[in-house]
Design a protein around this motif. Sequence first.
Motif, short mmCIF file in Angstrom:
data_model
loop_
_atom_site.label_atom_id
_atom_site.label_comp_id
_atom_site.label_asym_id
_atom_site.label_seq_id
_atom_site.Cartn_x
_atom_site.Cartn_y
_atom_site.Cartn_z
N ALA A 60 0.81 -1.22 0.00
CA ALA A 60 0.00 0.00 0.00
C ALA A 60 0.84 1.27 0.00
O ALA A 60 0.60 2.18 -0.80
N ARG B 161 -4.85 8.73 -9.30
CA ARG B 161 -5.75 7.63 -8.92
C ARG B 161 -5.01 6.59 -8.07
O ARG B 161 -5.53 6.11 -7.07
N ILE B 162 -3.80 6.25 -8.46
CA ILE B 162 -2.99 5.30 -7.68
C ILE B 162 -2.79 5.83 -6.27
O ILE B 162 -2.96 5.10 -5.29
N CYS B 163 -2.45 7.09 -6.16
CA CYS B 163 -2.23 7.68 -4.83
C CYS B 163 -3.49 7.65 -3.98
O CYS B 163 -3.43 7.30 -2.80
N ARG B 164 -4.62 8.02 -4.56
CA ARG B 164 -5.88 8.02 -3.80
C ARG B 164 -6.26 6.61 -3.35
O ARG B 164 -6.60 6.39 -2.18
N VAL B 165 -6.21 5.65 -4.26
CA VAL B 165 -6.66 4.29 -3.95
C VAL B 165 -5.73 3.64 -2.92
O VAL B 165 -6.19 3.10 -1.91
N TYR B 166 -4.43 3.73 -3.14
CA TYR B 166 -3.50 3.08 -2.23
C TYR B 166 -3.40 3.80 -0.89
O TYR B 166 -3.08 3.18 0.13
N ALA C 55 -6.04 4.97 0.61
CA ALA C 55 -7.18 4.37 1.33
C ALA C 55 -6.84 2.97 1.82
O ALA C 55 -7.13 2.60 2.96
N VAL C 56 -6.19 2.18 0.96
CA VAL C 56 -5.79 0.82 1.35
C VAL C 56 -4.75 0.88 2.47
O VAL C 56 -4.71 0.00 3.34
#
Length: 159
Positions: free
Chosen positions: A16, A52-57, A59-60
């Motif tokens: 993450a 998008r990668i930064c936002r999703v990861y 959150a994870v």
Amino acid sequence: MTKFLLAVHVLAAIVAIGPVTVAASMFPPAARRALAAPQDARAAETVRMLHRICRVYAAVGVVVPVFGFATARQMGVLGDAWLITSIVLTTVAAVVLGLLVLPGQERLTDAVDGDRDGQDGAGMRPATVRLAMVTGLFNLLWAAVTVLMIVRPGSTTGA
């Protein structure tokens, strides 16, 4: 149980936090390229994808401290100075990411997509420089936390 919790904590950190640090570091130069060439659809898509990668990861990445606390409780080290320092640094890193890095990426992504509030691409360069600086701070905080997790100064198992 401790080994399981520790394994999940470390794997979650790698899976993450690693992508966030890499994608966040790649974002400012990608944004500069996209702003310099507004007709380049590929450059704009790269910026959107990195954000998008930064936002999703990010959150994870919430899983990392959750399993970190569980591991620390199981190991009986919740009151150790190295862990408290790591918690503080992790909190600061999360604040930097949530309040500076991601919103800065959002503004630059909007600018790349044409919503520049009257500024041309060159006028957005200071924003990419500021974003690179706060991203570097975010990465430095994670590096410090990683070192503390490995070395664990003052612990009976520390180096």
